[in-house]
Motif scaffolding. Structure first.
Motif, PDB file in Angstrom:
ATOM      1  N   ARG A 155      -2.615   3.624  -5.963  1.00  0.00           N
ATOM      2  CA  ARG A 155      -2.425   2.521  -4.914  1.00  0.00           C
ATOM      3  C   ARG A 155      -1.337   1.539  -5.249  1.00  0.00           C
ATOM      4  O   ARG A 155      -0.502   0.828  -4.591  1.00  0.00           O
ATOM      5  CB  ARG A 155      -3.797   1.856  -4.670  1.00  0.00           C
ATOM      6  CG  ARG A 155      -4.818   2.839  -3.791  1.00  0.00           C
ATOM      7  CD  ARG A 155      -6.049   1.920  -3.520  1.00  0.00           C
ATOM      8  NE  ARG A 155      -7.183   2.702  -2.706  1.00  0.00           N
ATOM      9  CZ  ARG A 155      -8.102   3.260  -3.812  1.00  0.00           C
ATOM     10  NH1 ARG A 155      -8.345   2.810  -4.853  1.00  0.00           N
ATOM     11  NH2 ARG A 155      -8.948   3.939  -3.177  1.00  0.00           N
ATOM     12  N   ARG A 165       2.151   0.621  -3.468  1.00  0.00           N
ATOM     13  CA  ARG A 165       2.532  -0.628  -2.998  1.00  0.00           C
ATOM     14  C   ARG A 165       3.532  -1.278  -3.698  1.00  0.00           C
ATOM     15  O   ARG A 165       4.264  -2.283  -3.107  1.00  0.00           O
ATOM     16  CB  ARG A 165       1.281  -1.545  -3.173  1.00  0.00           C
ATOM     17  CG  ARG A 165      -0.068  -1.110  -2.201  1.00  0.00           C
ATOM     18  CD  ARG A 165      -1.282  -2.007  -2.577  1.00  0.00           C
ATOM     19  NE  ARG A 165      -2.547  -1.477  -1.944  1.00  0.00           N
ATOM     20  CZ  ARG A 165      -3.627  -1.812  -2.330  1.00  0.00           C
ATOM     21  NH1 ARG A 165      -3.659  -2.008  -3.659  1.00  0.00           N
ATOM     22  NH2 ARG A 165      -4.421  -1.423  -1.911  1.00  0.00           N
ATOM     23  N   ALA A 188       3.916   8.857   3.073  1.00  0.00           N
ATOM     24  CA  ALA A 188       3.276   8.168   4.396  1.00  0.00           C
ATOM     25  C   ALA A 188       1.950   8.511   4.357  1.00  0.00           C
ATOM     26  O   ALA A 188       0.887   7.638   4.478  1.00  0.00           O
ATOM     27  CB  ALA A 188       4.064   8.577   5.708  1.00  0.00           C
ATOM     28  N   MET A 189       1.521   9.713   4.366  1.00  0.00           N
ATOM     29  CA  MET A 189       0.309  10.338   4.306  1.00  0.00           C
ATOM     30  C   MET A 189      -0.690   9.817   3.073  1.00  0.00           C
ATOM     31  O   MET A 189      -1.726   9.231   2.914  1.00  0.00           O
ATOM     32  CB  MET A 189       0.335  11.726   4.296  1.00  0.00           C
ATOM     33  CG  MET A 189       0.609  12.306   5.390  1.00  0.00           C
ATOM     34  SD  MET A 189       0.601  14.241   5.522  1.00  0.00           S
ATOM     35  CE  MET A 189       1.203  14.648   7.010  1.00  0.00           C
ATOM     36  N   ASP A 190      -0.114   9.925   1.966  1.00  0.00           N
ATOM     37  CA  ASP A 190      -0.647   9.311   0.775  1.00  0.00           C
ATOM     38  C   ASP A 190      -0.964   7.800   0.941  1.00  0.00           C
ATOM     39  O   ASP A 190      -2.216   7.294   0.332  1.00  0.00           O
ATOM     40  CB  ASP A 190       0.339   9.616  -0.671  1.00  0.00           C
ATOM     41  CG  ASP A 190       0.409  10.944  -0.993  1.00  0.00           C
ATOM     42  OD1 ASP A 190      -0.500  11.583  -0.660  1.00  0.00           O
ATOM     43  OD2 ASP A 190       1.140  11.437  -1.733  1.00  0.00           O
ATOM     44  N   MET A 191      -0.079   7.140   1.241  1.00  0.00           N
ATOM     45  CA  MET A 191       0.000   5.601   1.486  1.00  0.00           C
ATOM     46  C   MET A 191      -1.162   5.128   2.508  1.00  0.00           C
ATOM     47  O   MET A 191      -2.043   4.539   2.158  1.00  0.00           O
ATOM     48  CB  MET A 191       1.269   4.964   1.845  1.00  0.00           C
ATOM     49  CG  MET A 191       2.304   4.949   0.960  1.00  0.00           C
ATOM     50  SD  MET A 191       3.847   3.921   1.537  1.00  0.00           S
ATOM     51  CE  MET A 191       3.002   2.280   1.168  1.00  0.00           C
ATOM     52  N   TRP A 192      -1.342   6.043   3.444  1.00  0.00           N
ATOM     53  CA  TRP A 192      -2.305   5.808   4.604  1.00  0.00           C
ATOM     54  C   TRP A 192      -3.885   6.015   3.860  1.00  0.00           C
ATOM     55  O   TRP A 192      -4.705   5.205   4.081  1.00  0.00           O
ATOM     56  CB  TRP A 192      -2.277   6.708   5.726  1.00  0.00           C
ATOM     57  CG  TRP A 192      -3.270   6.632   6.607  1.00  0.00           C
ATOM     58  CD1 TRP A 192      -3.402   5.325   7.695  1.00  0.00           C
ATOM     59  CD2 TRP A 192      -4.404   7.296   6.783  1.00  0.00           C
ATOM     60  NE1 TRP A 192      -4.667   5.733   8.411  1.00  0.00           N
ATOM     61  CE2 TRP A 192      -5.407   6.866   8.051  1.00  0.00           C
ATOM     62  CE3 TRP A 192      -4.944   8.536   6.132  1.00  0.00           C
ATOM     63  CZ2 TRP A 192      -6.455   7.511   8.154  1.00  0.00           C
ATOM     64  CZ3 TRP A 192      -6.231   8.789   6.479  1.00  0.00           C
ATOM     65  CH2 TRP A 192      -6.932   8.674   7.572  1.00  0.00           C
ATOM     66  N   LEU A 193      -3.644   7.411   3.141  1.00  0.00           N
ATOM     67  CA  LEU A 193      -5.023   7.884   2.593  1.00  0.00           C
ATOM     68  C   LEU A 193      -5.470   6.688   1.705  1.00  0.00           C
ATOM     69  O   LEU A 193      -6.828   6.444   1.532  1.00  0.00           O
ATOM     70  CB  LEU A 193      -4.771   9.281   1.866  1.00  0.00           C
ATOM     71  CG  LEU A 193      -5.915  10.042   1.767  1.00  0.00           C
ATOM     72  CD1 LEU A 193      -6.906  10.437   2.838  1.00  0.00           C
ATOM     73  CD2 LEU A 193      -5.812  11.364   1.104  1.00  0.00           C
ATOM     74  N   ALA A 221      -5.279   3.855   1.370  1.00  0.00           N
ATOM     75  CA  ALA A 221      -5.424   2.305   1.741  1.00  0.00           C
ATOM     76  C   ALA A 221      -6.824   2.465   2.559  1.00  0.00           C
ATOM     77  O   ALA A 221      -7.240   1.393   2.735  1.00  0.00           O
ATOM     78  CB  ALA A 221      -4.297   2.154   2.962  1.00  0.00           C
ATOM     79  N   GLN A 222      -7.513   3.502   2.621  1.00  0.00           N
ATOM     80  CA  GLN A 222      -8.694   3.594   3.291  1.00  0.00           C
ATOM     81  C   GLN A 222      -9.899   3.105   2.311  1.00  0.00           C
ATOM     82  O   GLN A 222      -9.801   3.279   1.339  1.00  0.00           O
ATOM     83  CB  GLN A 222      -9.142   5.067   3.809  1.00  0.00           C
ATOM     84  CG  GLN A 222      -8.005   5.557   4.430  1.00  0.00           C
ATOM     85  CD  GLN A 222      -7.584   4.798   5.829  1.00  0.00           C
ATOM     86  OE1 GLN A 222      -8.523   4.170   6.583  1.00  0.00           O
ATOM     87  NE2 GLN A 222      -6.445   4.536   5.850  1.00  0.00           N
ATOM     88  N   LEU A 254      -4.040  16.253   8.091  1.00  0.00           N
ATOM     89  CA  LEU A 254      -2.920  15.706   7.371  1.00  0.00           C
ATOM     90  C   LEU A 254      -2.003  16.943   7.192  1.00  0.00           C
ATOM     91  O   LEU A 254      -0.801  17.014   7.326  1.00  0.00           O
ATOM     92  CB  LEU A 254      -3.022  15.014   6.362  1.00  0.00           C
ATOM     93  CG  LEU A 254      -3.816  13.595   6.716  1.00  0.00           C
ATOM     94  CD1 LEU A 254      -4.051  12.926   5.003  1.00  0.00           C
ATOM     95  CD2 LEU A 254      -3.069  12.783   7.388  1.00  0.00           C
TER      96      LEU A 254
END
Length: 206
Positions: A115, A119, A173-178, A180-181, A194
């Motif tokens: 993460r 970021r 993009a998918m990794d960043m979203w995932l 962030a959950q 995904l």
């Protein structure tokens, strides 16, 4: 960048520095991490730290590189059958993604480091390190795409470089979203959805 003299340290001392850095970056991210706290936890002087690394950015990049290599080694290679069709290929990709998420779920400290890495992607001082890391995985991605093309799972009407750029962009993009959950939602991540999005972007067009 990490200096060659760091590699000449006894393994136990290397691990003390990298372990202290991993704890700090995982707990506080890149921006709020304190180099002084890392130095104190590692039991070395500030002069010694700068003898091995140019600064916090270089230490962070090196720790991330070491931990990502360990993660990939633990997950193992993407297993593709000798003869496989599109569905089998994308099922293998989905299994690999699930294995990756399972490894991160089992190691919260590593997940926190990932993460922090994602970021800090807009940090100019880290861009070269991120480009170098992407350069290292590029041949792997290309081999997977070529295998997908051979199986009829990946389109062949566009340059490979463009397909790689699409895969990298969507994957990031998918990794960043995932990542962030909230942890409570990470137990059953929508990996299938995904990978399905990635498949629709890369599969041959009707």
């Amino acid at each position: 960048m990490v200096r060659p003299r760091f590699a000449r340290l006894p393994p136990a001392q290397q691990q003390a520095i990298l372990g202290a850095a991993l704890d700090e970056f995982a707990a506080h991210g890149f921006h709020d991490a304190s180099l002084n706290r890392i130095i104190s936890a590692a039991g070395i002087s500030k002069g010694s730290m700068y003898y091995y690394f140019d600064g916090k950015e270089d230490l962070f990049a090196h720790v991330a590189h070491v931990e990502f290599e360990r993660l990939l080694a633990d997950i193992g290679p993407l297993r593709l059958a000798g003869e496989l069709g599109p569905d089998a290929f994308w099922s293998a990709v989905e299994r690999y993604y699930r294995d990756s998420v399972a490894q991160l779920t089992a190691c919260p400290r590593l997940a926190s480091l990932v993460r922090a890495w994602l970021r800090a992607s807009d940090q100019p001082a880290l861009q070269r390190a991120q480009q170098e890391l992407e350069g290292e995985v590029m041949p792997w991605i290309e081999r997977v795409l070529v295998a997908g093309q051979s199986s009829g799972a990946v389109r062949t009407d566009l340059p490979t470089s463009l397909l790689i750029a699409v895969a990298l962009g969507m994957g990031r993009a998918m990794d960043m979203w995932l990542m962030a959950q909230p942890p409570a939602d990470a137990a059953a991540p929508p990996i299938g959805a995904l990978v399905g999005m990635l498949r629709r972007a890369l599969e041959p067009q009707a």
